[in-house]
Design a protein around this motif. Structure first.
Motif, short mmCIF file in Angstrom:
data_model
loop_
_atom_site.label_atom_id
_atom_site.label_comp_id
_atom_site.label_asym_id
_atom_site.label_seq_id
_atom_site.Cartn_x
_atom_site.Cartn_y
_atom_site.Cartn_z
N ASP A 146 0.80 -1.23 0.00
CA ASP A 146 0.00 0.00 0.00
C ASP A 146 0.82 1.27 0.00
N ASN A 147 2.05 1.22 0.48
CA ASN A 147 2.79 2.47 0.73
C ASN A 147 4.10 2.61 -0.02
N THR A 148 4.35 1.74 -0.97
CA THR A 148 5.59 1.85 -1.75
C THR A 148 5.28 1.80 -3.24
N PHE A 149 6.27 2.17 -4.04
CA PHE A 149 6.20 2.05 -5.49
C PHE A 149 7.14 0.93 -5.92
N PHE A 150 6.70 0.11 -6.86
CA PHE A 150 7.56 -0.90 -7.45
C PHE A 150 8.15 -0.32 -8.75
N LEU A 151 9.18 -0.96 -9.27
CA LEU A 151 9.80 -0.53 -10.52
C LEU A 151 9.94 -1.76 -11.42
N LYS A 152 8.79 -2.17 -11.97
CA LYS A 152 8.73 -3.41 -12.74
C LYS A 152 8.13 -3.20 -14.13
N GLU A 153 7.20 -2.25 -14.25
CA GLU A 153 6.50 -2.00 -15.50
C GLU A 153 6.69 -0.55 -15.92
N ARG A 186 8.75 19.39 5.13
CA ARG A 186 9.41 19.62 3.84
C ARG A 186 10.64 18.74 3.69
N LYS A 187 11.37 18.53 4.76
CA LYS A 187 12.52 17.62 4.70
C LYS A 187 12.07 16.20 4.35
N ALA A 188 10.93 15.79 4.91
CA ALA A 188 10.41 14.45 4.61
C ALA A 188 10.05 14.33 3.13
N LEU A 189 9.42 15.37 2.58
CA LEU A 189 9.06 15.34 1.16
C LEU A 189 10.29 15.23 0.27
N LEU A 190 11.40 15.77 0.73
CA LEU A 190 12.63 15.77 -0.07
C LEU A 190 13.55 14.60 0.25
N THR A 191 13.03 13.63 1.01
CA THR A 191 13.78 12.40 1.29
C THR A 191 13.17 11.26 0.49
N PHE A 192 13.99 10.60 -0.31
CA PHE A 192 13.52 9.54 -1.20
C PHE A 192 14.20 8.23 -0.80
N CYS A 193 13.40 7.26 -0.36
CA CYS A 193 13.94 5.98 0.11
C CYS A 193 13.90 4.94 -1.01
N VAL A 194 14.97 4.21 -1.14
CA VAL A 194 15.05 3.09 -2.08
C VAL A 194 15.40 1.85 -1.27
N VAL A 195 14.57 0.83 -1.33
CA VAL A 195 14.79 -0.39 -0.56
C VAL A 195 15.27 -1.48 -1.52
N VAL A 235 18.06 7.94 0.20
CA VAL A 235 18.50 6.97 1.20
C VAL A 235 18.31 5.57 0.61
N LEU A 236 19.42 4.87 0.39
CA LEU A 236 19.40 3.52 -0.18
C LEU A 236 19.58 2.51 0.95
N LEU A 237 18.57 1.68 1.16
CA LEU A 237 18.57 0.71 2.24
C LEU A 237 18.80 -0.69 1.70
N GLU A 238 19.77 -1.40 2.25
CA GLU A 238 20.06 -2.78 1.85
C GLU A 238 20.19 -3.63 3.11
N TRP A 296 10.43 0.16 -3.86
CA TRP A 296 10.73 -1.17 -3.33
C TRP A 296 11.30 -2.05 -4.44
N SER A 297 12.54 -2.51 -4.26
CA SER A 297 13.20 -3.32 -5.29
C SER A 297 14.04 -4.39 -4.60
N THR A 298 13.37 -5.45 -4.14
CA THR A 298 14.06 -6.45 -3.32
C THR A 298 13.92 -7.87 -3.86
N GLY A 299 13.77 -8.02 -5.15
CA GLY A 299 13.66 -9.37 -5.70
C GLY A 299 12.26 -9.65 -6.22
N ILE A 300 12.03 -10.89 -6.62
CA ILE A 300 10.77 -11.25 -7.29
C ILE A 300 10.07 -12.41 -6.60
#
Length: 461
Positions: A146-153, A186-195, A235-238, A296-300
Protein backbone atom coordinates in the motif's frame (compact mmCIF):
# COMPACT_ATOMS: atom_id res chain seq x y z
CA UNK A 1 -13.26 -21.28 -46.60
CA UNK A 2 -10.21 -19.59 -48.11
CA UNK A 3 -6.99 -21.44 -48.90
CA UNK A 4 -5.26 -19.57 -46.06
CA UNK A 5 -8.03 -20.52 -43.63
CA UNK A 6 -7.91 -24.21 -44.68
CA UNK A 7 -4.12 -24.19 -44.28
CA UNK A 8 -4.44 -22.54 -40.88
CA UNK A 9 -6.92 -25.17 -39.71
CA UNK A 10 -4.35 -27.92 -40.28
CA UNK A 11 -1.60 -26.27 -38.23
CA UNK A 12 -1.09 -26.93 -34.52
CA UNK A 13 -2.20 -24.22 -32.09
CA UNK A 14 0.71 -22.58 -30.27
CA UNK A 15 -0.29 -20.25 -27.43
CA UNK A 16 2.28 -17.91 -25.82
CA UNK A 17 1.57 -16.26 -22.48
CA UNK A 18 3.42 -13.01 -21.77
CA UNK A 19 5.41 -10.35 -23.64
CA UNK A 20 8.52 -10.19 -21.46
CA UNK A 21 12.10 -11.01 -22.41
CA UNK A 22 11.55 -14.75 -22.80
CA UNK A 23 8.24 -14.62 -24.67
CA UNK A 24 9.35 -11.76 -26.92
CA UNK A 25 12.56 -13.56 -27.85
CA UNK A 26 10.51 -16.69 -28.58
CA UNK A 27 8.11 -14.75 -30.82
CA UNK A 28 10.92 -13.12 -32.79
CA UNK A 29 12.45 -16.52 -33.56
CA UNK A 30 9.43 -18.80 -34.01
CA UNK A 31 8.49 -19.78 -37.57
CA UNK A 32 4.86 -18.65 -37.61
CA UNK A 33 4.22 -20.48 -40.89
CA UNK A 34 4.37 -23.79 -39.00
CA UNK A 35 1.88 -22.91 -36.23
CA UNK A 36 -1.27 -20.97 -35.46
CA UNK A 37 0.42 -18.64 -32.98
CA UNK A 38 -1.65 -16.74 -30.41
CA UNK A 39 -0.16 -14.38 -27.82
CA UNK A 40 -1.89 -13.43 -24.58
CA UNK A 41 -0.63 -10.65 -22.31
CA UNK A 42 -2.12 -7.86 -20.15
CA UNK A 43 0.33 -5.44 -21.80
CA UNK A 44 0.65 -4.86 -25.54
CA UNK A 45 4.37 -4.16 -25.56
CA UNK A 46 7.76 -5.46 -24.57
CA UNK A 47 9.53 -3.36 -21.92
CA UNK A 48 13.29 -2.86 -22.08
CA UNK A 49 13.73 -3.14 -18.31
CA UNK A 50 17.45 -2.19 -18.04
CA UNK A 51 16.56 1.38 -19.03
CA UNK A 52 13.34 1.66 -17.00
CA UNK A 53 15.03 3.53 -14.12
CA UNK A 54 16.05 6.26 -16.58
CA UNK A 55 12.40 7.06 -17.29
CA UNK A 56 11.62 7.87 -13.66
CA UNK A 57 13.43 11.23 -13.80
CA UNK A 58 13.15 12.04 -17.50
CA UNK A 59 16.58 10.94 -18.68
CA UNK A 60 14.59 8.85 -21.17
CA UNK A 61 10.94 9.06 -22.16
CA UNK A 62 8.70 6.09 -21.43
CA UNK A 63 7.89 5.28 -25.06
CA UNK A 64 11.58 5.09 -25.88
CA UNK A 65 11.97 1.91 -23.80
CA UNK A 66 8.92 -0.02 -24.97
CA UNK A 67 8.38 -1.93 -28.21
CA UNK A 68 4.81 -2.39 -29.40
CA UNK A 69 3.88 -6.00 -30.05
CA UNK A 70 1.16 -5.46 -32.65
CA UNK A 71 3.38 -4.43 -35.61
CA UNK A 72 5.51 -7.54 -35.19
CA UNK A 73 2.44 -9.74 -34.66
CA UNK A 74 0.81 -8.39 -37.81
CA UNK A 75 3.97 -8.86 -39.85
CA UNK A 76 4.32 -12.50 -38.76
CA UNK A 77 0.63 -13.39 -38.95
CA UNK A 78 0.38 -13.88 -35.17
CA UNK A 79 -2.85 -13.26 -33.23
CA UNK A 80 -2.57 -11.04 -30.17
CA UNK A 81 -5.09 -10.78 -27.33
CA UNK A 82 -4.60 -8.17 -24.61
CA UNK A 83 -5.81 -10.30 -21.74
CA UNK A 84 -4.69 -12.01 -18.58
CA UNK A 85 -4.31 -15.79 -18.42
CA UNK A 86 -6.45 -17.11 -15.57
CA UNK A 87 -6.22 -20.91 -15.62
CA UNK A 88 -4.73 -23.76 -17.65
CA UNK A 89 -6.57 -27.06 -18.10
CA UNK A 90 -3.90 -29.62 -19.11
CA UNK A 91 -6.47 -32.38 -19.74
CA UNK A 92 -8.54 -30.34 -22.21
CA UNK A 93 -5.47 -28.37 -23.39
CA UNK A 94 -7.14 -25.01 -22.96
CA UNK A 95 -6.26 -21.62 -21.44
CA UNK A 96 -8.93 -19.41 -19.91
CA UNK A 97 -8.23 -15.73 -20.53
CA UNK A 98 -9.70 -12.67 -18.84
CA UNK A 99 -10.41 -9.65 -21.05
CA UNK A 100 -8.01 -7.15 -19.49
CA UNK A 101 -9.18 -4.15 -21.52
CA UNK A 102 -12.78 -4.67 -20.40
CA UNK A 103 -11.56 -4.59 -16.79
CA UNK A 104 -10.03 -1.20 -17.54
CA UNK A 105 -13.32 -0.03 -19.06
CA UNK A 106 -15.07 -0.97 -15.81
CA UNK A 107 -12.62 1.13 -13.77
CA UNK A 108 -12.41 4.15 -16.04
CA UNK A 109 -15.77 4.19 -17.86
CA UNK A 110 -18.21 2.93 -15.27
CA UNK A 111 -21.32 4.13 -17.10
CA UNK A 112 -20.45 2.17 -20.24
CA UNK A 113 -22.02 -1.31 -20.12
CA UNK A 114 -20.01 -3.88 -22.08
CA UNK A 115 -21.25 -6.96 -20.21
CA UNK A 116 -22.66 -8.38 -23.47
CA UNK A 117 -19.05 -8.99 -24.58
CA UNK A 118 -18.42 -11.39 -21.69
CA UNK A 119 -15.56 -11.36 -19.21
CA UNK A 120 -13.38 -14.21 -20.48
CA UNK A 121 -12.74 -16.62 -23.33
CA UNK A 122 -10.94 -19.92 -23.92
CA UNK A 123 -8.06 -20.73 -26.24
CA UNK A 124 -7.20 -24.31 -27.25
CA UNK A 125 -3.53 -25.26 -27.54
CA UNK A 126 -1.38 -28.06 -28.89
CA UNK A 127 1.63 -26.39 -27.32
CA UNK A 128 1.68 -23.76 -24.58
CA UNK A 129 4.61 -21.47 -23.74
CA UNK A 130 4.33 -19.82 -20.32
CA UNK A 131 6.45 -16.70 -19.96
CA UNK A 132 4.39 -14.56 -17.60
CA UNK A 133 7.35 -13.26 -15.58
CA UNK A 134 7.12 -12.47 -11.89
CA UNK A 135 6.01 -9.77 -9.46
CA UNK A 136 7.99 -7.81 -6.85
CA UNK A 137 8.59 -9.76 -3.66
CA UNK A 138 7.31 -8.00 -0.54
CA UNK A 139 8.43 -10.82 1.81
CA UNK A 140 5.15 -10.30 3.65
CA UNK A 141 6.40 -7.06 5.20
CA UNK A 142 3.43 -4.98 6.41
CA UNK A 143 2.61 -1.86 4.42
CA UNK A 144 4.75 -2.57 1.36
CA UNK A 145 1.84 -3.18 -1.03
CA UNK A 146 0.00 0.00 0.00
CA UNK A 147 2.79 2.47 0.73
CA UNK A 148 5.59 1.85 -1.75
CA UNK A 149 6.20 2.05 -5.49
CA UNK A 150 7.56 -0.90 -7.45
CA UNK A 151 9.80 -0.53 -10.52
CA UNK A 152 8.73 -3.41 -12.74
CA UNK A 153 6.50 -2.00 -15.50
CA UNK A 154 6.48 1.11 -17.70
CA UNK A 155 3.52 2.41 -15.72
CA UNK A 156 5.60 2.14 -12.52
CA UNK A 157 8.18 4.48 -14.01
CA UNK A 158 5.48 6.98 -14.90
CA UNK A 159 3.95 6.85 -11.40
CA UNK A 160 7.33 7.32 -9.73
CA UNK A 161 8.13 10.25 -12.01
CA UNK A 162 4.83 11.85 -11.02
CA UNK A 163 5.48 11.37 -7.31
CA UNK A 164 8.99 12.86 -7.56
CA UNK A 165 7.49 15.89 -9.31
CA UNK A 166 4.82 16.29 -6.63
CA UNK A 167 7.34 16.02 -3.80
CA UNK A 168 9.46 18.83 -5.23
CA UNK A 169 6.47 21.03 -6.00
CA UNK A 170 4.93 20.56 -2.55
CA UNK A 171 8.24 21.25 -0.80
CA UNK A 172 8.84 24.43 -2.84
CA UNK A 173 5.71 26.26 -1.65
CA UNK A 174 6.41 29.31 0.53
CA UNK A 175 5.61 28.78 4.20
CA UNK A 176 3.82 31.53 6.10
CA UNK A 177 5.16 30.05 9.31
CA UNK A 178 8.65 28.55 9.18
CA UNK A 179 8.14 26.54 12.36
CA UNK A 180 9.87 23.28 13.11
CA UNK A 181 6.91 21.13 12.05
CA UNK A 182 6.72 22.69 8.57
CA UNK A 183 10.48 22.39 8.10
CA UNK A 184 10.40 18.72 9.08
CA UNK A 185 7.49 18.08 6.71
CA UNK A 186 9.41 19.62 3.84
CA UNK A 187 12.52 17.62 4.70
CA UNK A 188 10.41 14.45 4.61
CA UNK A 189 9.06 15.34 1.16
CA UNK A 190 12.63 15.77 -0.07
CA UNK A 191 13.78 12.40 1.29
CA UNK A 192 13.52 9.54 -1.20
CA UNK A 193 13.94 5.98 0.11
CA UNK A 194 15.05 3.09 -2.08
CA UNK A 195 14.79 -0.39 -0.56
CA UNK A 196 17.06 -2.98 -2.18
CA UNK A 197 20.71 -2.73 -3.20
CA UNK A 198 20.59 -4.80 -6.37
CA UNK A 199 21.06 -3.38 -9.88
CA UNK A 200 17.55 -1.91 -10.10
CA UNK A 201 17.75 -0.20 -6.71
CA UNK A 202 21.26 1.14 -7.30
CA UNK A 203 20.46 2.40 -10.80
CA UNK A 204 17.30 4.16 -9.67
CA UNK A 205 19.19 5.79 -6.79
CA UNK A 206 21.89 6.85 -9.28
CA UNK A 207 19.38 8.33 -11.74
CA UNK A 208 17.59 10.24 -8.98
CA UNK A 209 20.90 11.51 -7.59
CA UNK A 210 21.86 12.71 -11.09
CA UNK A 211 18.56 14.58 -11.30
CA UNK A 212 19.17 16.23 -7.92
CA UNK A 213 22.75 17.20 -8.76
CA UNK A 214 22.22 18.30 -12.34
CA UNK A 215 18.66 19.60 -12.67
CA UNK A 216 17.00 20.50 -9.37
CA UNK A 217 19.00 23.70 -8.90
CA UNK A 218 18.08 24.80 -12.42
CA UNK A 219 14.40 23.87 -12.14
CA UNK A 220 13.90 25.15 -8.58
CA UNK A 221 16.33 28.05 -8.11
CA UNK A 222 16.59 29.14 -4.46
CA UNK A 223 13.61 26.96 -3.48
CA UNK A 224 15.57 24.65 -1.18
CA UNK A 225 18.15 26.98 0.32
CA UNK A 226 18.21 29.64 2.99
CA UNK A 227 17.78 29.42 6.73
CA UNK A 228 16.24 25.95 6.70
CA UNK A 229 19.07 24.40 4.62
CA UNK A 230 16.65 22.14 2.80
CA UNK A 231 18.10 19.93 0.09
CA UNK A 232 16.89 16.63 -1.42
CA UNK A 233 18.54 13.37 -0.43
CA UNK A 234 18.33 9.72 -1.44
CA UNK A 235 18.50 6.97 1.20
CA UNK A 236 19.40 3.52 -0.18
CA UNK A 237 18.57 0.71 2.24
CA UNK A 238 20.06 -2.78 1.85
CA UNK A 239 19.35 -5.52 4.39
CA UNK A 240 22.58 -7.41 3.66
CA UNK A 241 26.08 -6.07 4.13
CA UNK A 242 26.78 -5.40 0.42
CA UNK A 243 25.46 -3.66 -2.68
CA UNK A 244 25.29 -5.43 -6.05
CA UNK A 245 25.84 -8.84 -4.47
CA UNK A 246 26.33 -10.63 -7.81
CA UNK A 247 29.34 -8.48 -8.74
CA UNK A 248 33.01 -8.92 -7.88
CA UNK A 249 34.15 -7.62 -4.47
CA UNK A 250 36.23 -4.79 -5.96
CA UNK A 251 33.29 -3.61 -8.08
CA UNK A 252 30.92 -3.76 -5.11
CA UNK A 253 33.35 -1.64 -3.11
CA UNK A 254 33.63 0.86 -5.96
CA UNK A 255 29.83 1.08 -6.25
CA UNK A 256 29.48 1.87 -2.55
CA UNK A 257 32.15 4.58 -2.67
CA UNK A 258 30.74 6.08 -5.86
CA UNK A 259 27.20 6.41 -4.52
CA UNK A 260 28.48 7.91 -1.27
CA UNK A 261 30.67 10.34 -3.21
CA UNK A 262 27.67 11.74 -5.09
CA UNK A 263 26.92 13.77 -1.98
CA UNK A 264 23.16 13.30 -1.98
CA UNK A 265 22.92 9.52 -1.63
CA UNK A 266 23.16 7.90 1.78
CA UNK A 267 23.75 4.14 1.64
CA UNK A 268 22.65 2.16 4.70
CA UNK A 269 23.90 -1.44 4.71
CA UNK A 270 22.42 -3.97 7.13
CA UNK A 271 19.24 -1.87 7.26
CA UNK A 272 16.31 -4.29 7.33
CA UNK A 273 12.79 -2.90 6.97
CA UNK A 274 10.23 -3.96 9.57
CA UNK A 275 7.21 -2.21 8.08
CA UNK A 276 6.23 0.69 5.85
CA UNK A 277 3.68 3.26 6.97
CA UNK A 278 2.33 6.16 4.89
CA UNK A 279 5.35 8.43 4.47
CA UNK A 280 7.47 6.45 6.94
CA UNK A 281 9.89 3.52 6.64
CA UNK A 282 10.35 1.72 9.96
CA UNK A 283 13.58 -0.24 10.32
CA UNK A 284 14.16 -3.20 12.58
CA UNK A 285 15.29 -1.67 15.84
CA UNK A 286 12.64 1.02 15.69
CA UNK A 287 14.32 3.78 13.66
CA UNK A 288 11.88 5.72 11.49
CA UNK A 289 12.74 7.46 8.22
CA UNK A 290 10.18 10.01 7.07
CA UNK A 291 10.09 10.32 3.30
CA UNK A 292 8.04 11.43 0.33
CA UNK A 293 8.70 8.35 -1.80
CA UNK A 294 9.58 4.71 -1.18
CA UNK A 295 10.70 2.56 -4.13
CA UNK A 296 10.73 -1.17 -3.33
CA UNK A 297 13.20 -3.32 -5.29
CA UNK A 298 14.06 -6.45 -3.32
CA UNK A 299 13.66 -9.37 -5.70
CA UNK A 300 10.77 -11.25 -7.29
CA UNK A 301 7.94 -13.58 -6.36
CA UNK A 302 5.45 -15.72 -8.32
CA UNK A 303 2.38 -14.31 -10.06
CA UNK A 304 -1.11 -15.34 -8.99
CA UNK A 305 -1.52 -17.18 -12.31
CA UNK A 306 1.41 -19.46 -11.43
CA UNK A 307 0.29 -20.20 -7.87
CA UNK A 308 -3.45 -20.50 -8.58
CA UNK A 309 -4.06 -20.75 -12.33
CA UNK A 310 -1.47 -23.53 -12.60
CA UNK A 311 -1.64 -24.82 -9.04
CA UNK A 312 -1.59 -28.39 -10.34
CA UNK A 313 1.97 -27.91 -11.71
CA UNK A 314 5.04 -28.78 -9.68
CA UNK A 315 6.85 -25.66 -8.41
CA UNK A 316 10.16 -24.82 -6.75
CA UNK A 317 10.30 -21.64 -4.66
CA UNK A 318 7.07 -20.57 -6.32
CA UNK A 319 8.43 -21.02 -9.85
CA UNK A 320 7.20 -23.63 -12.35
CA UNK A 321 9.55 -26.62 -12.43
CA UNK A 322 10.86 -27.46 -15.92
CA UNK A 323 13.52 -29.83 -17.20
CA UNK A 324 16.61 -28.85 -19.18
CA UNK A 325 14.50 -28.66 -22.35
CA UNK A 326 12.11 -26.19 -20.69
CA UNK A 327 9.15 -28.58 -20.64
CA UNK A 328 7.16 -29.03 -17.46
CA UNK A 329 8.35 -31.90 -15.29
CA UNK A 330 4.77 -32.42 -14.11
CA UNK A 331 3.33 -35.35 -16.10
CA UNK A 332 0.14 -33.39 -16.84
CA UNK A 333 2.03 -30.87 -18.93
CA UNK A 334 5.17 -32.67 -20.08
CA UNK A 335 5.77 -32.44 -23.82
CA UNK A 336 2.97 -29.91 -24.35
CA UNK A 337 3.59 -27.10 -21.88
CA UNK A 338 6.84 -25.13 -21.62
CA UNK A 339 7.88 -22.37 -19.24
CA UNK A 340 10.71 -19.85 -19.40
CA UNK A 341 11.99 -16.68 -17.81
CA UNK A 342 11.34 -15.52 -14.25
CA UNK A 343 8.30 -17.78 -13.78
CA UNK A 344 10.31 -20.97 -14.44
CA UNK A 345 12.95 -22.95 -12.57
CA UNK A 346 15.15 -25.33 -14.54
CA UNK A 347 15.70 -28.49 -12.49
CA UNK A 348 19.20 -28.76 -11.11
CA UNK A 349 20.20 -25.25 -12.21
CA UNK A 350 21.05 -22.04 -10.39
CA UNK A 351 20.25 -19.66 -13.24
CA UNK A 352 19.66 -16.09 -12.03
CA UNK A 353 16.30 -14.43 -12.69
CA UNK A 354 17.66 -11.94 -15.24
CA UNK A 355 16.80 -10.86 -18.78
CA UNK A 356 19.75 -12.69 -20.35
CA UNK A 357 18.49 -16.07 -19.19
CA UNK A 358 14.93 -15.47 -20.38
CA UNK A 359 16.06 -14.15 -23.76
CA UNK A 360 18.31 -17.16 -24.41
CA UNK A 361 15.57 -19.55 -23.30
CA UNK A 362 13.13 -17.95 -25.73
CA UNK A 363 15.55 -18.31 -28.63
CA UNK A 364 16.38 -21.91 -27.68
CA UNK A 365 12.75 -23.01 -27.43
CA UNK A 366 11.70 -21.32 -30.68
CA UNK A 367 14.49 -23.03 -32.60
CA UNK A 368 13.60 -26.37 -31.02
CA UNK A 369 9.96 -26.12 -32.11
CA UNK A 370 10.90 -24.78 -35.55
CA UNK A 371 13.08 -27.85 -36.09
CA UNK A 372 10.86 -30.53 -34.59
CA UNK A 373 7.42 -29.22 -35.51
CA UNK A 374 4.41 -30.46 -33.54
CA UNK A 375 5.38 -30.75 -29.85
CA UNK A 376 5.68 -34.25 -28.54
CA UNK A 377 7.46 -35.62 -25.48
CA UNK A 378 9.81 -37.90 -27.41
CA UNK A 379 10.54 -35.32 -30.10
CA UNK A 380 11.43 -32.60 -27.60
CA UNK A 381 13.58 -35.00 -25.58
CA UNK A 382 15.71 -35.55 -28.67
CA UNK A 383 16.74 -31.88 -28.57
CA UNK A 384 20.02 -30.75 -27.07
CA UNK A 385 19.39 -29.38 -23.57
CA UNK A 386 19.37 -25.67 -22.75
CA UNK A 387 22.56 -24.12 -21.38
CA UNK A 388 22.83 -20.51 -20.27
CA UNK A 389 25.89 -18.57 -21.49
CA UNK A 390 26.36 -15.48 -19.35
CA UNK A 391 27.68 -12.40 -21.10
CA UNK A 392 28.30 -10.50 -17.88
CA UNK A 393 26.65 -7.77 -15.84
CA UNK A 394 26.40 -4.00 -16.04
CA UNK A 395 25.19 -1.33 -13.62
CA UNK A 396 24.97 2.46 -13.77
CA UNK A 397 26.11 4.39 -10.68
CA UNK A 398 25.48 8.00 -11.63
CA UNK A 399 27.59 10.93 -12.87
CA UNK A 400 28.57 9.08 -16.06
CA UNK A 401 30.14 6.12 -14.28
CA UNK A 402 29.30 2.48 -13.77
CA UNK A 403 30.62 -1.03 -13.22
CA UNK A 404 30.91 -3.87 -15.72
CA UNK A 405 31.77 -7.52 -15.34
CA UNK A 406 32.15 -9.22 -18.71
CA UNK A 407 32.38 -12.97 -19.14
CA UNK A 408 34.86 -14.19 -21.74
CA UNK A 409 33.22 -16.31 -24.46
CA UNK A 410 36.58 -18.02 -24.98
CA UNK A 411 37.26 -20.73 -22.40
CA UNK A 412 40.93 -19.79 -22.40
CA UNK A 413 40.20 -16.07 -22.07
CA UNK A 414 39.88 -14.02 -18.90
CA UNK A 415 36.80 -12.26 -17.66
CA UNK A 416 37.00 -8.47 -17.75
CA UNK A 417 36.11 -6.07 -14.94
CA UNK A 418 35.70 -2.36 -15.56
CA UNK A 419 34.57 0.66 -13.60
CA UNK A 420 34.16 4.38 -14.05
CA UNK A 421 33.44 6.22 -17.31
CA UNK A 422 34.51 3.35 -19.57
CA UNK A 423 32.01 1.05 -17.85
CA UNK A 424 29.31 3.71 -18.30
CA UNK A 425 30.08 3.95 -22.04
CA UNK A 426 29.91 0.18 -22.28
CA UNK A 427 26.60 0.19 -20.36
CA UNK A 428 25.07 2.65 -22.80
CA UNK A 429 26.50 1.01 -25.90
CA UNK A 430 25.49 -2.50 -24.89
CA UNK A 431 21.90 -1.59 -24.08
CA UNK A 432 21.55 0.60 -27.15
CA UNK A 433 22.57 -2.32 -29.35
CA UNK A 434 20.06 -4.61 -27.60
CA UNK A 435 17.05 -2.41 -28.36
CA UNK A 436 14.81 -4.35 -30.69
CA UNK A 437 13.84 -1.81 -33.36
CA UNK A 438 15.50 1.06 -35.19
CA UNK A 439 12.75 3.29 -33.84
CA UNK A 440 13.98 2.71 -30.29
CA UNK A 441 17.63 2.86 -31.34
CA UNK A 442 16.97 6.35 -32.68
CA UNK A 443 14.73 7.58 -29.86
CA UNK A 444 17.02 6.61 -26.99
CA UNK A 445 20.15 8.51 -28.22
CA UNK A 446 17.95 11.51 -29.01
CA UNK A 447 16.61 11.45 -25.43
CA UNK A 448 20.15 11.18 -24.07
CA UNK A 449 21.24 14.13 -26.21
CA UNK A 450 18.27 16.26 -25.08
CA UNK A 451 19.06 15.53 -21.45
CA UNK A 452 22.72 16.44 -21.93
CA UNK A 453 21.98 19.68 -23.80
CA UNK A 454 18.80 20.94 -22.13
CA UNK A 455 18.48 18.98 -18.89
CA UNK A 456 15.64 16.75 -17.77
CA UNK A 457 12.07 17.93 -18.22
CA UNK A 458 10.46 18.14 -14.74
CA UNK A 459 6.88 18.75 -15.94
CA UNK A 460 4.04 16.37 -15.19
CA UNK A 461 1.16 15.54 -17.51
Amino acid sequence: MSIAARRSATLPNLVVLGTGWGSFSFLKNIDASKFNVSVVSPRDHMLFTPLLASTTVGTLEHRSVIESLRPMAAAKGVKFYQGEALTVNPEKRTVTVGKAVLDRFKREHRKLDLSVLGEKFTLPYDALVVGVGAVPNTFGIPGVEDNTFFLKEARDGKLIRGRIHDCFEAASYPMEDEDRASVEARKALLTFCVVGGGPTGCEFAAELTDYINQDVGRAYPNAFSGSTNLWPRVVLLEASGELLGAFDTSLRSYALKKLHKSGNCEVRLGAAVERVEPGVVVLKGGEKIRCGLVVWSTGIGPRKFVTEGMKWAKRTNGRIEVDDRLQLVDPKGKGRIFALGDCAHVSGSIYPAIAQVAEQQGTYLAKALNTKGIPDKDIINSQESFHFASKGMLAYLGNYSGVASLVSQDKAGKDMKMKGHIAWLLWRGAYLSKLGTWRNRLQVPVDWAKTLLFGRDPSRF
